[in-house]
Design a protein around this motif. Structure first.
Motif, short mmCIF file in Angstrom:
data_model
loop_
_atom_site.label_atom_id
_atom_site.label_comp_id
_atom_site.label_asym_id
_atom_site.label_seq_id
_atom_site.Cartn_x
_atom_site.Cartn_y
_atom_site.Cartn_z
N ASP A 177 0.85 -1.18 0.00
CA ASP A 177 0.00 0.00 0.00
C ASP A 177 0.89 1.24 0.00
OD1 ASP A 177 0.82 0.45 2.66
OD2 ASP A 177 -0.94 -0.54 3.48
N MET A 178 0.29 2.41 -0.08
CA MET A 178 1.10 3.62 -0.22
C MET A 178 1.92 3.89 1.04
SD MET A 178 1.10 4.70 -3.22
CE MET A 178 2.05 6.20 -2.87
N ASP A 179 1.44 3.50 2.21
CA ASP A 179 2.25 3.68 3.41
C ASP A 179 3.54 2.87 3.31
OD1 ASP A 179 0.49 5.43 4.58
OD2 ASP A 179 -0.54 3.90 5.78
N ASP A 180 3.45 1.66 2.76
CA ASP A 180 4.65 0.84 2.56
C ASP A 180 5.63 1.54 1.63
OD1 ASP A 180 3.54 -1.28 4.07
OD2 ASP A 180 2.53 -2.09 2.30
N LEU A 181 5.10 2.11 0.55
CA LEU A 181 5.96 2.72 -0.46
C LEU A 181 6.56 4.03 0.04
CD1 LEU A 181 3.78 2.02 -3.63
CD2 LEU A 181 5.71 0.70 -2.75
N LEU A 182 5.78 4.77 0.80
CA LEU A 182 6.29 6.03 1.34
C LEU A 182 7.27 5.80 2.49
CD1 LEU A 182 3.06 8.20 1.24
CD2 LEU A 182 5.05 8.35 -0.27
N ALA A 183 7.29 4.59 3.02
CA ALA A 183 8.27 4.25 4.06
C ALA A 183 9.66 4.06 3.48
CB ALA A 183 7.83 3.00 4.81
N ILE A 184 9.74 3.84 2.16
CA ILE A 184 11.04 3.79 1.49
C ILE A 184 11.59 5.21 1.44
CG2 ILE A 184 12.24 3.17 -0.65
CD1 ILE A 184 9.95 1.24 -1.24
#
Length: 303
Positions: free
Chosen positions: A106-113
């Motif tokens: 999800d976008m939270d996963d991607l923004l954690a990068i």
């Protein structure tokens, strides 16, 4: 490469208003993060000094209102005008195919990068260009999470399919959903970016929110917007424009001023906001970084 000020990237009125607010917060002792570390509460990033060339940036007013995004319409003003038709709530991206650990992010996963800002040239196959500050992360960081196998020779990108809400998908302009592809070494190249933001803010819908691909040495249509699926595959995928007009749009589509489009020259380009044209650079100015990827290839044949 010279280091540009944040005010060179963001239009002045936006920059001054936001900077004044942040200074006020900082003076109250509430701000512990450096000012250039984020633009709003949802998108945190750091400028990458390696990708901050001394180039004149395109005004955001041009870049955000002159777009190709056929899902939202074929006129350049349609994507901005119809931007609210793109629903990005609870967005997920599935990575599957030839990999050891297929996953859904999800976008939270991607923004954690770790997010970084990179200033890139962008060249459209139609002959216009811009220089803009993308925010995102190298695609390689995402692909490494799923551990591609030795059979993963190519990467296919599939964009959103939503005929109910997206006006352009009600017409058979292309065989929806939009598909694009890269060779695995192109996808893993350090320049290849998954973009989550632009001009210091989260991606706006007309620019391909919430996640799009940026491959700066290729024509812009290779940079898929609003991606929902990434597939690691063994055989070269057929992209949407290859399927629609194979004689005009090849798989590689590297920027090459010596190879004309079937209907116009690619020797020059018009920067958005400028009346005058300028010479187009081989690989859009990134030849030093990427020319070795195509060593020994006939770039007229593999266009």
């Amino acid at each position: 490469m010279s280091h540009l000020k944040e005010s060179d990237i963001t239009p002045q009125e936006w920059f001054l208003n936001r900077r004044q607010l942040l200074r006020t917060i900082g003076a109250a002792g509430l701000l512990s993060t450096p000012l250039n570390a984020f633009a709003d509460s949802s998108l945190r990033f750091q400028p990458n000094p390696q990708y901050r060339p001394d180039l004149k940036l395109t005004d955001a007013e041009h870049a955000l209102h002159y777009n190709n995004f056929y899902e939202l319409g074929t006129d350049k003003s349609d994507p901005y005008r119809n931007a609210d038709r793109l629903i990005t709530d609870n967005w997920q991206v599935r990575i599957e195919g030839e990999c050891a650990k297929p996953q859904t992010f999800d976008m939270d996963d991607l923004l954690a990068i770790e997010q970084e800002e990179r200033i890139y040239r962008f060249r459209c196959v139609e002959g216009w260009s811009m220089v803009v500050p993308w925010i995102g992360f190298p695609l390689s960081k995402l692909l490494n999470k799923v551990e591609p196998t030795s059979k993963a020779k190519y990467v296919e990108f599939i964009s959103i399919l939503d005929r109910k809400n997206l006006p352009g998908q009600r017409f058979n302009i292309l065989d929806w959903p939009y598909r694009e592809g890269l060779r695995i070494d192109e996808a893993m190249h350090p320049l290849t970016l998954m973009a989550t933001g632009l001009y210091g803010e989260a991606l706006q819908n007309q620019s391909g929110a919430p996640l799009r691909l940026i491959v700066p040495w290729k024509y812009g249509f290779k940079s898929s917007k609003s991606i929902v699926t990434i597939r690691l595959v063994e055989k070269q995928p057929i992209s949407s424009w290859m399927q629609a007009t194979p004689s005009e749009y090849g798989f590689y589509s590297n920027v090459n001023p010596q190879v004309p489009h079937r209907r116009w020259s690619q020797a020059k380009e018009r920067p958005l906001g400028s009346f005058f044209k300028k010479k187009t650079l081989m690989f859009n100015g990134y030849a030093d970084e990427v020319a070795s990827l195509y060593s020994g290839m006939d770039l007229r044949r593999y266009f």
